[in-house]
Scaffold this motif. Structure first.
Motif, PDB file in Angstrom:
ATOM      1  N   ALA A   3     -28.124  36.045  25.180  1.00  0.00           N
ATOM      2  CA  ALA A   3     -26.878  35.503  24.128  1.00  0.00           C
ATOM      3  C   ALA A   3     -27.341  35.638  22.605  1.00  0.00           C
ATOM      4  O   ALA A   3     -28.130  35.919  22.385  1.00  0.00           O
ATOM      5  N   ASN A   4     -26.593  36.644  21.949  1.00  0.00           N
ATOM      6  CA  ASN A   4     -26.197  36.794  21.060  1.00  0.00           C
ATOM      7  C   ASN A   4     -26.351  36.199  20.063  1.00  0.00           C
ATOM      8  O   ASN A   4     -25.720  35.097  19.361  1.00  0.00           O
ATOM      9  N   THR A   5     -28.300  35.779  19.400  1.00  0.00           N
ATOM     10  CA  THR A   5     -27.986  34.508  18.623  1.00  0.00           C
ATOM     11  C   THR A   5     -29.520  34.913  17.412  1.00  0.00           C
ATOM     12  O   THR A   5     -30.253  35.771  17.715  1.00  0.00           O
ATOM     13  N   HIS A   6     -29.512  34.591  16.451  1.00  0.00           N
ATOM     14  CA  HIS A   6     -30.209  35.421  15.411  1.00  0.00           C
ATOM     15  C   HIS A   6     -31.145  34.264  15.157  1.00  0.00           C
ATOM     16  O   HIS A   6     -29.812  33.495  14.290  1.00  0.00           O
ATOM     17  N   VAL A   7     -32.043  33.927  15.485  1.00  0.00           N
ATOM     18  CA  VAL A   7     -33.488  33.211  15.223  1.00  0.00           C
ATOM     19  C   VAL A   7     -34.052  33.385  13.550  1.00  0.00           C
ATOM     20  O   VAL A   7     -34.476  34.506  13.661  1.00  0.00           O
ATOM     21  N   THR A   8     -33.976  32.501  12.866  1.00  0.00           N
ATOM     22  CA  THR A   8     -34.845  33.491  11.675  1.00  0.00           C
ATOM     23  C   THR A   8     -35.588  31.931  11.321  1.00  0.00           C
ATOM     24  O   THR A   8     -35.328  30.891  11.882  1.00  0.00           O
ATOM     25  N   ASP A   9     -36.992  32.293  11.168  1.00  0.00           N
ATOM     26  CA  ASP A   9     -38.744  30.955  10.520  1.00  0.00           C
ATOM     27  C   ASP A   9     -38.028  30.141   9.265  1.00  0.00           C
ATOM     28  O   ASP A   9     -37.623  30.727   8.525  1.00  0.00           O
ATOM     29  N   PRO A  10     -37.835  28.653  10.407  1.00  0.00           N
ATOM     30  CA  PRO A  10     -37.905  27.529   8.969  1.00  0.00           C
ATOM     31  C   PRO A  10     -38.471  27.950   8.296  1.00  0.00           C
ATOM     32  O   PRO A  10     -38.484  26.696   7.211  1.00  0.00           O
ATOM     33  N   ARG A  11     -39.868  28.163   8.043  1.00  0.00           N
ATOM     34  CA  ARG A  11     -40.675  28.359   7.097  1.00  0.00           C
ATOM     35  C   ARG A  11     -40.796  29.017   6.098  1.00  0.00           C
ATOM     36  O   ARG A  11     -40.961  29.384   4.339  1.00  0.00           O
ATOM     37  N   GLU A  12     -39.337  30.152   6.008  1.00  0.00           N
ATOM     38  CA  GLU A  12     -39.025  31.059   5.155  1.00  0.00           C
ATOM     39  C   GLU A  12     -38.090  30.369   4.011  1.00  0.00           C
ATOM     40  O   GLU A  12     -38.719  31.167   2.407  1.00  0.00           O
ATOM     41  N   HIS A  13     -37.791  29.092   4.188  1.00  0.00           N
ATOM     42  CA  HIS A  13     -37.251  28.798   2.688  1.00  0.00           C
ATOM     43  C   HIS A  13     -36.368  29.419   2.535  1.00  0.00           C
ATOM     44  O   HIS A  13     -36.169  29.492   1.102  1.00  0.00           O
ATOM     45  N   ILE A  14     -34.757  30.376   2.588  1.00  0.00           N
ATOM     46  CA  ILE A  14     -33.960  30.765   2.192  1.00  0.00           C
ATOM     47  C   ILE A  14     -33.251  30.710   1.520  1.00  0.00           C
ATOM     48  O   ILE A  14     -32.460  30.709   0.306  1.00  0.00           O
ATOM     49  N   ASN A  15     -32.709  29.092   1.270  1.00  0.00           N
ATOM     50  CA  ASN A  15     -31.842  28.044   0.668  1.00  0.00           C
ATOM     51  C   ASN A  15     -31.819  27.369  -0.120  1.00  0.00           C
ATOM     52  O   ASN A  15     -31.404  26.139  -1.097  1.00  0.00           O
ATOM     53  N   GLU A  16     -33.374  27.148  -0.502  1.00  0.00           N
ATOM     54  CA  GLU A  16     -34.498  26.651  -1.377  1.00  0.00           C
ATOM     55  C   GLU A  16     -34.218  27.258  -2.565  1.00  0.00           C
ATOM     56  O   GLU A  16     -34.558  28.261  -2.216  1.00  0.00           O
ATOM     57  N   GLU A  17     -34.244  27.029  -4.053  1.00  0.00           N
ATOM     58  CA  GLU A  17     -34.441  26.953  -5.430  1.00  0.00           C
ATOM     59  C   GLU A  17     -35.665  26.550  -5.553  1.00  0.00           C
ATOM     60  O   GLU A  17     -35.911  25.657  -5.150  1.00  0.00           O
ATOM     61  N   PRO A  18     -36.496  27.663  -6.374  1.00  0.00           N
ATOM     62  CA  PRO A  18     -37.563  26.752  -7.009  1.00  0.00           C
ATOM     63  C   PRO A  18     -37.352  25.767  -7.430  1.00  0.00           C
ATOM     64  O   PRO A  18     -36.726  26.205  -8.641  1.00  0.00           O
ATOM     65  N   ARG A  19     -38.183  25.196  -7.772  1.00  0.00           N
ATOM     66  CA  ARG A  19     -38.493  23.743  -8.286  1.00  0.00           C
ATOM     67  C   ARG A  19     -39.415  23.504  -8.931  1.00  0.00           C
ATOM     68  O   ARG A  19     -40.583  23.611  -7.672  1.00  0.00           O
ATOM     69  N   ASN A  20     -39.811  22.851  -9.955  1.00  0.00           N
ATOM     70  CA  ASN A  20     -41.356  22.854 -10.681  1.00  0.00           C
ATOM     71  C   ASN A  20     -40.730  20.684 -10.296  1.00  0.00           C
ATOM     72  O   ASN A  20     -40.506  20.078 -10.691  1.00  0.00           O
ATOM     73  N   ASP A  21     -41.623  20.147  -8.970  1.00  0.00           N
ATOM     74  CA  ASP A  21     -41.464  18.671  -8.576  1.00  0.00           C
ATOM     75  C   ASP A  21     -41.522  17.716 -10.096  1.00  0.00           C
ATOM     76  O   ASP A  21     -41.275  16.350 -10.226  1.00  0.00           O
ATOM     77  N   LEU A  22     -43.370  18.023 -10.234  1.00  0.00           N
ATOM     78  CA  LEU A  22     -43.200  17.411 -11.016  1.00  0.00           C
ATOM     79  C   LEU A  22     -42.813  17.027 -12.373  1.00  0.00           C
ATOM     80  O   LEU A  22     -42.207  16.451 -13.688  1.00  0.00           O
TER      81      LEU A  22
END
Length: 51
Positions: A3-22
């Motif tokens: 199957a033509n599947t493209h698996v990405t590593d979920p640890r990359e967090h490509i959709n997260e914007e950098p935030r300062n949680d504190l």
């Protein structure tokens, strides 16, 4: 069966914007504290005007 599947590593967090949680936590805390203080002093003023 290939199957033509493209698996990405979920640890990359490509959709997260950098935030300062504190900073977000402190911003929410002091924002809510300010809101409650405004309501409190508003109710004190209403109490003194009404009676």
């Amino acid at each position: 069966m290939d199957a033509n599947t493209h698996v990405t590593d979920p640890r990359e967090h490509i959709n997260e914007e950098p935030r300062n949680d504190l900073f977000d936590l402190m911003n929410g805390f002091f924002g809510m504290l300010t809101f409650m203080a405004v309501i409190f002093f508003g109710m004190v003023i209403v109490k003194f005007i009404a009676g």
